[in-house]
Enzyme design. Structure first.
Site, PDB file in Angstrom:
ATOM      1  N   ASP A   8       0.809  -1.227   0.000  1.00 13.11           N
ATOM      2  CA  ASP A   8       0.000   0.000   0.000  1.00 13.11           C
ATOM      3  C   ASP A   8       0.847   1.285   0.000  1.00 13.11           C
ATOM      4  O   ASP A   8       1.459   1.631   1.022  1.00 13.11           O
ATOM      5  CB  ASP A   8      -0.918   0.047   1.229  1.00 13.11           C
ATOM      6  CG  ASP A   8      -1.791  -1.197   1.396  1.00 13.11           C
ATOM      7  OD1 ASP A   8      -1.369  -2.292   0.954  1.00 13.11           O
ATOM      8  OD2 ASP A   8      -2.874  -1.086   1.997  1.00 13.11           O
ATOM      9  N   GLU A  39      -4.201   1.846  -2.902  1.00 12.02           N
ATOM     10  CA  GLU A  39      -5.454   2.311  -2.280  1.00 12.02           C
ATOM     11  C   GLU A  39      -5.292   3.543  -1.382  1.00 12.02           C
ATOM     12  O   GLU A  39      -6.277   4.203  -1.077  1.00 12.02           O
ATOM     13  CB  GLU A  39      -6.115   1.178  -1.474  1.00 12.02           C
ATOM     14  CG  GLU A  39      -5.407   0.857  -0.183  1.00 12.02           C
ATOM     15  CD  GLU A  39      -6.346   0.351   0.904  1.00 12.02           C
ATOM     16  OE1 GLU A  39      -7.542   0.185   0.656  1.00 12.02           O
ATOM     17  OE2 GLU A  39      -5.851   0.131   2.022  1.00 12.02           O
ATOM     18  N   ASN A  40      -4.063   3.837  -0.931  1.00 11.61           N
ATOM     19  CA  ASN A  40      -3.852   4.984  -0.044  1.00 11.61           C
ATOM     20  C   ASN A  40      -2.973   6.059  -0.682  1.00 11.61           C
ATOM     21  O   ASN A  40      -2.432   6.923   0.024  1.00 11.61           O
ATOM     22  CB  ASN A  40      -3.184   4.538   1.255  1.00 11.61           C
ATOM     23  CG  ASN A  40      -3.918   3.427   1.960  1.00 11.61           C
ATOM     24  OD1 ASN A  40      -3.438   2.287   2.004  1.00 11.61           O
ATOM     25  ND2 ASN A  40      -5.080   3.725   2.497  1.00 11.61           N
ATOM     26  N   ASN A  67     -10.303  -1.441   0.614  1.00 12.02           N
ATOM     27  CA  ASN A  67     -11.461  -0.747   1.181  1.00 12.02           C
ATOM     28  C   ASN A  67     -11.481   0.750   0.870  1.00 12.02           C
ATOM     29  O   ASN A  67     -12.518   1.387   0.939  1.00 12.02           O
ATOM     30  CB  ASN A  67     -11.528  -0.966   2.695  1.00 12.02           C
ATOM     31  CG  ASN A  67     -10.234  -0.619   3.392  1.00 12.02           C
ATOM     32  OD1 ASN A  67      -9.170  -1.110   3.007  1.00 12.02           O
ATOM     33  ND2 ASN A  67     -10.304   0.220   4.403  1.00 12.02           N
ATOM     34  N   HIS A  68     -10.326   1.331   0.515  1.00 12.04           N
ATOM     35  CA  HIS A  68     -10.284   2.774   0.219  1.00 12.04           C
ATOM     36  C   HIS A  68     -10.514   3.099  -1.259  1.00 12.04           C
ATOM     37  O   HIS A  68     -10.358   4.260  -1.660  1.00 12.04           O
ATOM     38  CB  HIS A  68      -8.952   3.375   0.670  1.00 12.04           C
ATOM     39  CG  HIS A  68      -8.855   3.551   2.163  1.00 12.04           C
ATOM     40  ND1 HIS A  68      -9.607   4.491   2.833  1.00 12.04           N
ATOM     41  CD2 HIS A  68      -8.129   2.901   3.096  1.00 12.04           C
ATOM     42  CE1 HIS A  68      -9.335   4.411   4.130  1.00 12.04           C
ATOM     43  NE2 HIS A  68      -8.448   3.451   4.320  1.00 12.04           N
ATOM     44  N   HIS A 157      -6.649  -8.433   0.539  1.00 13.19           N
ATOM     45  CA  HIS A 157      -6.653  -7.217   1.347  1.00 13.19           C
ATOM     46  C   HIS A 157      -7.481  -7.502   2.602  1.00 13.19           C
ATOM     47  O   HIS A 157      -8.712  -7.551   2.537  1.00 13.19           O
ATOM     48  CB  HIS A 157      -7.283  -6.098   0.503  1.00 13.19           C
ATOM     49  CG  HIS A 157      -7.008  -4.736   1.002  1.00 13.19           C
ATOM     50  ND1 HIS A 157      -5.805  -4.103   0.828  1.00 13.19           N
ATOM     51  CD2 HIS A 157      -7.774  -3.864   1.692  1.00 13.19           C
ATOM     52  CE1 HIS A 157      -5.853  -2.909   1.366  1.00 13.19           C
ATOM     53  NE2 HIS A 157      -7.030  -2.731   1.919  1.00 13.19           N
ATOM     54  N   HIS A 182      -3.210  -4.275   3.485  1.00 13.35           N
ATOM     55  CA  HIS A 182      -4.182  -3.531   4.297  1.00 13.35           C
ATOM     56  C   HIS A 182      -3.701  -3.160   5.703  1.00 13.35           C
ATOM     57  O   HIS A 182      -4.003  -2.072   6.159  1.00 13.35           O
ATOM     58  CB  HIS A 182      -5.529  -4.250   4.415  1.00 13.35           C
ATOM     59  CG  HIS A 182      -6.502  -3.559   5.343  1.00 13.35           C
ATOM     60  ND1 HIS A 182      -7.109  -2.363   5.007  1.00 13.35           N
ATOM     61  CD2 HIS A 182      -6.947  -3.871   6.580  1.00 13.35           C
ATOM     62  CE1 HIS A 182      -7.904  -1.989   6.013  1.00 13.35           C
ATOM     63  NE2 HIS A 182      -7.817  -2.880   6.980  1.00 13.35           N
ATOM     64  N   HIS A 184      -0.731  -2.552   6.747  1.00 15.22           N
ATOM     65  CA  HIS A 184       0.392  -1.615   6.634  1.00 15.22           C
ATOM     66  C   HIS A 184       1.587  -2.017   7.500  1.00 15.22           C
ATOM     67  O   HIS A 184       2.555  -1.266   7.593  1.00 15.22           O
ATOM     68  CB  HIS A 184      -0.034  -0.169   6.960  1.00 15.22           C
ATOM     69  CG  HIS A 184      -1.028   0.392   5.993  1.00 15.22           C
ATOM     70  ND1 HIS A 184      -1.424   1.706   6.006  1.00 15.22           N
ATOM     71  CD2 HIS A 184      -1.702  -0.190   4.967  1.00 15.22           C
ATOM     72  CE1 HIS A 184      -2.310   1.920   5.038  1.00 15.22           C
ATOM     73  NE2 HIS A 184      -2.499   0.772   4.409  1.00 15.22           N
TER      74      HIS A 184
END
Ligand SMILES: [Fe+2]
Ligand SMILES: [Fe+2]
Length: 268
Positions: A8, A39-40, A67-68, A157, A182, A184
């Site tokens: 991520d 995603e981030n 999810n993001h 994830h 996810h 991190h």
């Protein structure tokens, strides 16, 4: 073939550190397939089409999310510009395949590397401590029944280590790699499972290790210590690139999986 999966990418610090290292890591390991979880990438929340394009310009073959994925609404229009059979950039950014039917985008991409190797990337998301997903184990069975590629990389994830370990075993021998994203935080359990699937519970985050999973640490501590609403800002402190390198000379089996963790230049 050698596959590099980058965890991520978080905010501007994550984007800077990946650009800092990507060329020499790819060259040193003769990377043929580059997959990046994005995603981030936009300030911690989602990814914009412009940032996605930057990663493709950098040489990423496929971007995964989690999810993001919907945090930046403009990504929906970008994803909608792809058709199932297209190979363009908009088609190469994935959202979890086990989201509700009918949502924008795709959860699977099948492509061919420059040397002619056919591969597939599958993005799945867990159900434990997460919402909005359908059963990822059954989804994986259905998806694999429709994939002909021998090289298959699954980005799972997920929040719970138990669910991620279970997915590794569920897919052992059926895919080249199951890599967790996810949380991190990188885990120390990278290994090739007995059936030949490279596995790690979480590859970690490409972003500021000086924060709390990406946000400024004093804000995270205040929030957790007071349980009061706190506005979170993206940390830029101590960015690291974190990912894994997977080699597979006789796919679908993997030969090896090894972490790739690089601090900012000059940091040890
Ligand atoms: Fe993330
Ligand atoms: Fe996530």
């Amino acid at each position: 073939m050698n596959i590099l999966f980058v965890g991520d990418i978080f905010g501007s610090a994550g984007r800077r550190i990946v650009h800092e290292h990507i060329d020499h890591v790819r060259e040193a390991h003769n990377v043929e397939l580059l997959i990046v979880n994005a995603e981030n990438a936009a300030g911690g929340f989602g990814v914009t089409p412009q940032i996605a394009e930057e990663f493709f310009d950098m040489g990423a073959d496929v971007l995964t999310t989690g999810n993001h994925v919907w945090d930046k609404r403009e990504l929906i229009e970008y994803m909608n510009s792809a058709t199932p059979d297209s190979q363009n950039r908009a088609r190469r950014i994935l959202r979890p395949a086990n989201f509700e039917r009918g949502v924008p985008g795709f959860g699977i991409f099948e492509g061919v590397t420059t040397s002619g190797v056919v591969y597939a990337v599958v993005n799945l998301m867990g159900k434990v401590f997460m919402s909005g997903t359908n059963n990822p184990f059954l989804a994986a069975n259905e998806i694999l029944a429709g994939i002909k590629a021998k090289v298959i990389v699954v980005d799972f994830h997920g929040e719970a280590t138990s669910e991620k370990v279970a997915m590794g075993w569920h897919l052992d021998g059926r895919v080249t790699a199951v890599v967790g994203t996810h949380t991190h935080v990188p885990t120390a359990d990278d290994r090739v499972l007995p059936g030949g699937t490279a596995y790690i519970t979480d590859v970690g985050m490409t972003g500021p290790r000086g924060g709390v999973i990406g946000v400024k640490r004093e804000q995270a501590i205040e929030s957790l210590a007071t349980m009061m609403p706190v506005r979170f800002e993206t940390s830029t402190e101590d960015p690291w690139l974190m990912g894994v390198l997977i080699s597979a000379s006789q796919p679908p089996r993997a030969d090896a999986i090894a972490p790739v963790r690089r601090p900012a230049p000059g940091v040890t």
